[in-house]
Design an enzyme around this catalytic site. Sequence first.
Site, PDB file in Angstrom:
ATOM      1  N   SER A   6       0.814  -1.207   0.000  1.00  0.00           N
ATOM      2  CA  SER A   6       0.000   0.000   0.000  1.00  0.00           C
ATOM      3  C   SER A   6       0.851   1.261   0.000  1.00  0.00           C
ATOM      4  O   SER A   6       2.038   1.241   0.337  1.00  0.00           O
ATOM      5  CB  SER A   6      -0.899   0.015   1.238  1.00  0.00           C
ATOM      6  OG  SER A   6      -0.103   0.210   2.404  1.00  0.00           O
ATOM      7  N   GLU A  27       6.841  -0.552  -5.019  1.00  0.00           N
ATOM      8  CA  GLU A  27       5.787  -0.809  -5.995  1.00  0.00           C
ATOM      9  C   GLU A  27       4.503  -0.697  -5.194  1.00  0.00           C
ATOM     10  O   GLU A  27       4.167  -1.578  -4.413  1.00  0.00           O
ATOM     11  CB  GLU A  27       5.946  -2.199  -6.623  1.00  0.00           C
ATOM     12  CG  GLU A  27       5.080  -2.404  -7.870  1.00  0.00           C
ATOM     13  CD  GLU A  27       3.643  -2.751  -7.559  1.00  0.00           C
ATOM     14  OE1 GLU A  27       2.740  -2.012  -8.016  1.00  0.00           O
ATOM     15  OE2 GLU A  27       3.404  -3.731  -6.864  1.00  0.00           O
ATOM     16  N   CYS A  61      -0.179  -7.509 -10.210  1.00  0.00           N
ATOM     17  CA  CYS A  61      -0.221  -6.075  -9.913  1.00  0.00           C
ATOM     18  C   CYS A  61      -0.613  -5.246 -11.127  1.00  0.00           C
ATOM     19  O   CYS A  61      -0.802  -4.042 -11.012  1.00  0.00           O
ATOM     20  CB  CYS A  61       1.127  -5.604  -9.382  1.00  0.00           C
ATOM     21  SG  CYS A  61       1.485  -6.240  -7.742  1.00  0.00           S
TER      22      CYS A  61
END
Length: 170
Positions: A6, A27, A61
């Site tokens: 997050s 990331e 992702c």
Amino acid sequence: VAFTGSVEGGRAVSRAAAGRFIDVGLELGGKDPAYVRADADLGVAVEEIAAGAFYNAGQSCCAVERIYVARSVYGEFVERLCEAASAWTPGDPLAEGSKLGPMAKAGAPALISRQIDEAAHKGARIPSGGNPASVDGRGRYFEATVIADATHDMAVMREESFAPLAAVAA
């Protein structure tokens, strides 16, 4: 340090590494969007966006999580996306022809159910899917779900879902 997670987690990692001269790679959650223009080939757009949203049950992702559609083609796009979602049925990932495997985390079905309930409470429609599923008695599965009329005050448009979930906004 390499961190995937997050935005708030990334801030904490960055603060902890500050002043230590440690390389940090982050990331962070991005809620990967797709855009559909009024002049788009809807057949191609629906096919590619459905694959991007539902492939790997949202485990990657780079899964499409929110979709912005030109108002002039919005209704037709949502209708076609719902038709496409119906082909993505949960199944054993080792079974021939299975397209939609389990989600990565055991608690994912409950989290996604909460996101869907919150979106519906705030005015979204759930024209396709919306329910946890099980395959051979295992329950880390979820129906390919389309959330229509999504807005940015809904968690499903702001927070990572990692699920076979496509939130659509005009």
